[in-house]
Design a protein around this motif. Structure first.
Motif, PDB file in Angstrom:
ATOM      1  N   UNK A 127     -89.334  42.293 -34.134  1.00  0.00           N
ATOM      2  CA  UNK A 127     -89.319  41.111 -34.830  1.00  0.00           C
ATOM      3  C   UNK A 127     -88.906  41.698 -36.641  1.00  0.00           C
ATOM      4  N   UNK A 128     -89.478  42.605 -36.821  1.00  0.00           N
ATOM      5  CA  UNK A 128     -89.115  43.224 -38.141  1.00  0.00           C
ATOM      6  C   UNK A 128     -87.810  43.261 -38.576  1.00  0.00           C
ATOM      7  N   UNK A 129     -86.981  43.483 -37.833  1.00  0.00           N
ATOM      8  CA  UNK A 129     -85.328  43.400 -38.014  1.00  0.00           C
ATOM      9  C   UNK A 129     -84.589  42.048 -38.130  1.00  0.00           C
ATOM     10  N   UNK A 130     -85.438  41.293 -37.722  1.00  0.00           N
ATOM     11  CA  UNK A 130     -84.766  39.775 -37.686  1.00  0.00           C
ATOM     12  C   UNK A 130     -84.539  39.457 -39.163  1.00  0.00           C
ATOM     13  N   UNK A 131     -83.360  38.782 -39.243  1.00  0.00           N
ATOM     14  CA  UNK A 131     -83.060  38.169 -40.328  1.00  0.00           C
ATOM     15  C   UNK A 131     -83.106  36.755 -40.536  1.00  0.00           C
ATOM     16  N   UNK A 132     -83.652  36.168 -41.474  1.00  0.00           N
ATOM     17  CA  UNK A 132     -83.920  34.637 -41.681  1.00  0.00           C
ATOM     18  C   UNK A 132     -82.646  33.912 -41.675  1.00  0.00           C
ATOM     19  N   UNK A 133     -82.578  32.584 -40.864  1.00  0.00           N
ATOM     20  CA  UNK A 133     -81.511  31.949 -40.794  1.00  0.00           C
ATOM     21  C   UNK A 133     -81.427  30.968 -42.087  1.00  0.00           C
ATOM     22  N   UNK A 134     -80.409  30.995 -42.859  1.00  0.00           N
ATOM     23  CA  UNK A 134     -80.368  30.147 -43.917  1.00  0.00           C
ATOM     24  C   UNK A 134     -80.912  28.854 -44.233  1.00  0.00           C
ATOM     25  N   UNK A 135     -81.545  28.211 -45.109  1.00  0.00           N
ATOM     26  CA  UNK A 135     -81.943  26.867 -45.016  1.00  0.00           C
ATOM     27  C   UNK A 135     -81.066  25.957 -45.020  1.00  0.00           C
ATOM     28  N   UNK A 136     -79.903  25.997 -45.934  1.00  0.00           N
ATOM     29  CA  UNK A 136     -78.957  25.187 -46.075  1.00  0.00           C
ATOM     30  C   UNK A 136     -77.455  25.913 -45.929  1.00  0.00           C
ATOM     31  N   UNK A 137     -77.016  26.150 -44.801  1.00  0.00           N
ATOM     32  CA  UNK A 137     -75.646  27.054 -44.893  1.00  0.00           C
ATOM     33  C   UNK A 137     -74.726  26.103 -45.087  1.00  0.00           C
ATOM     34  N   UNK A 138     -73.795  26.520 -45.910  1.00  0.00           N
ATOM     35  CA  UNK A 138     -72.426  25.732 -46.033  1.00  0.00           C
ATOM     36  C   UNK A 138     -71.308  26.052 -45.047  1.00  0.00           C
ATOM     37  N   UNK A 139     -71.377  27.096 -44.538  1.00  0.00           N
ATOM     38  CA  UNK A 139     -70.342  27.371 -43.479  1.00  0.00           C
ATOM     39  C   UNK A 139     -70.953  28.173 -42.111  1.00  0.00           C
ATOM     40  N   UNK A 140     -70.656  27.626 -41.002  1.00  0.00           N
ATOM     41  CA  UNK A 140     -71.250  28.122 -39.694  1.00  0.00           C
ATOM     42  C   UNK A 140     -70.118  28.903 -39.024  1.00  0.00           C
ATOM     43  N   UNK A 141     -70.102  29.995 -38.873  1.00  0.00           N
ATOM     44  CA  UNK A 141     -69.142  30.689 -37.904  1.00  0.00           C
ATOM     45  C   UNK A 141     -69.583  30.667 -36.369  1.00  0.00           C
ATOM     46  N   UNK A 142     -68.553  30.391 -35.661  1.00  0.00           N
ATOM     47  CA  UNK A 142     -68.722  30.245 -34.219  1.00  0.00           C
ATOM     48  C   UNK A 142     -68.032  31.034 -33.363  1.00  0.00           C
ATOM     49  N   UNK A 143     -68.648  32.016 -32.586  1.00  0.00           N
ATOM     50  CA  UNK A 143     -67.699  32.710 -31.760  1.00  0.00           C
ATOM     51  C   UNK A 143     -67.713  32.422 -30.556  1.00  0.00           C
TER      52      UNK A 143
END
Length: 395
Positions: A127-143
């Motif tokens: 869990x220490x390596x997990x990055x926080x998800x932005x609260x208000x993202x402007x752009x979502x990249x989908x793979x």
């Protein structure tokens, strides 16, 4: 033509007898993929075998289940041996399994478990390596695949929650040979060109073979090394891949991933309005509190009689000055009295006091004559009296 009606029980019993009379159905070997697997507390196993077009319910009683050399799981391909029969109460036909073995999927599960254990030991799941998800993202990249329900679901959910969010789809194959490499390249491209604020890796459900690209080590390490936060939405809710464990956040479905990545703008507006109302209320209470403090201050003695405190201090100073004067006077009088006593004593002992009684002091050359041996005939001497001095000659 007249028909005599029969009961549902009789019909189910008739069908059961018909199936029981079919020799092929008494000993059948069926291969398929396990789904809806449940290990009941009684020890019985309930599951469904399915292929691309159909499915059939299965049950393996505890007596047979204890002989299995592996633990069945959803997505596992197996060969099941047993008897087809009808469960009369529900009118359902199913396979009563007597034996079961893996059908070519054992090596994949073994590789999956080994890789999972190894990467967990290396700390890729910490869990220490997990990055926080932005609260208000402007752009979502989908793979994901550019066709199918996955991307449509993500677009529908995202735009419904926030019409201003921008979605960038980078099409990648989500199963088959070479899919893992393409997924890795897409992740690197998203990071190198900073194409999004957060990445969603998504695909629909499938068998373990179909989901295998997301169990590849190169994909796991690409997700781990990504500077952009990644949400994994691979398979259905019950499907877990290595990518799910490494990703910064795991979503049970692609739609859920969109909900996790994109905040509901209506909720944000309501929250801002709530904050605004709270700030207004807090400010109003603060003003009322300050007003009460002001009124209390203005009603205090220091404002009603501002010079009283000064006058009290003046009185205190006067008292201190008077006390100091009294103290100085007492000390002065005591010192004066003492000095008079000492003067009287000194005066009593003074040789000049003796002169007032008719005595005189004889001196020669400024020295008191104490003996006749100090003078001789015709010496000039000085006689000091109480009221002056006389010059004389020794005869």
């Amino acid at each position: 033509m007249t028909y005599n009606p029969i009961s549902v029980t009789d019909l189910n019993k008739y069908i059961k007898d018909k199936i029981a009379g079919d020799e092929m159905l008494n000993n059948v070997l069926v291969k398929g993929e396990i789904s809806n697997y449940k290990h009941h507390y009684t020890g019985h196993l309930y599951f469904t075998l399915k292929d691309e077009n159909s499915l059939i319910k299965c049950i393996m009683f505890k007596g047979y289940a204890t002989n299995l050399k592996f633990e069945p799981r959803d997505g596992m391909k197996v060969m099941a041996f047993g008897t087809v029969s009808v469960f009369e109460r529900d009118g359902v036909y199913q396979i009563y399994c007597k034996a079961m073995q893996e059908d070519g999927m054992g090596s994949l599960y073994k590789a999956y478990e080994e890789m999972k254990a190894r990467l967990a030991k290396e700390g890729l799941f910490d869990q220490s390596h997990k990055k926080k998800i932005p609260l208000m993202p402007k752009c979502i990249g989908v793979l994901s695949s550019n066709t199918g329900a996955v991307i449509r679901d993500i677009i529908n959910v995202s735009t419904r929650r926030n019409p201003n969010v921008y979605i960038k789809l980078l099409p990648v194959p989500v199963q088959g040979e070479g899919a893992a490499e393409k997924i890795v390249d897409a992740i690197k491209l998203m990071n190198e060109q900073k194409l999004a604020d957060v990445i969603i890796i998504a695909r629909g459900g499938g068998s373990l073979e179909d989901l295998w690209p997301f169990n590849e080590e190169i994909v796991a390490r690409a997700i781990y090394d990504s500077e952009l936060p990644i949400i994994s939405a691979v398979g259905h809710e019950t499907d877990f891949t290595i990518a799910d464990f490494v990703a910064d956040l795991r979503a049970p479905t692609p739609s859920a991933a969109a909900e996790l990545a994109v905040p509901n703008i209506s909720d944000i507006v309501l929250k801002l309005e709530s904050y605004n109302n709270r700030y207004k209320l807090a400010l109003k209470k603060k003003v009322e509190f300050m007003k009460l403090r002001y009124e209390k201050c203005m009603n205090s003695r220091v404002f009603k009689e501002p010079t009283q405190k000064i006058n009290e201090k003046y009185m205190l100073i006067d008292m201190k000055v008077k006390s100091m004067q009294n103290s100085i006077s007492k000390i002065y009088n005591a010192k004066k009295t003492n000095m008079v006593k000492h003067i009287a004593k000194l005066d009593a002992l003074s040789p000049l006091k003796t002169l007032t009684r008719g005595y005189s002091i004889a001196e020669i050359n400024g020295q008191v004559i104490k003996s006749v041996s100090q003078v001789k005939k015709d010496d000039e001497i000085n006689l000091r009296l109480s009221d002056g001095s006389i010059n004389a000659r020794v005869l």
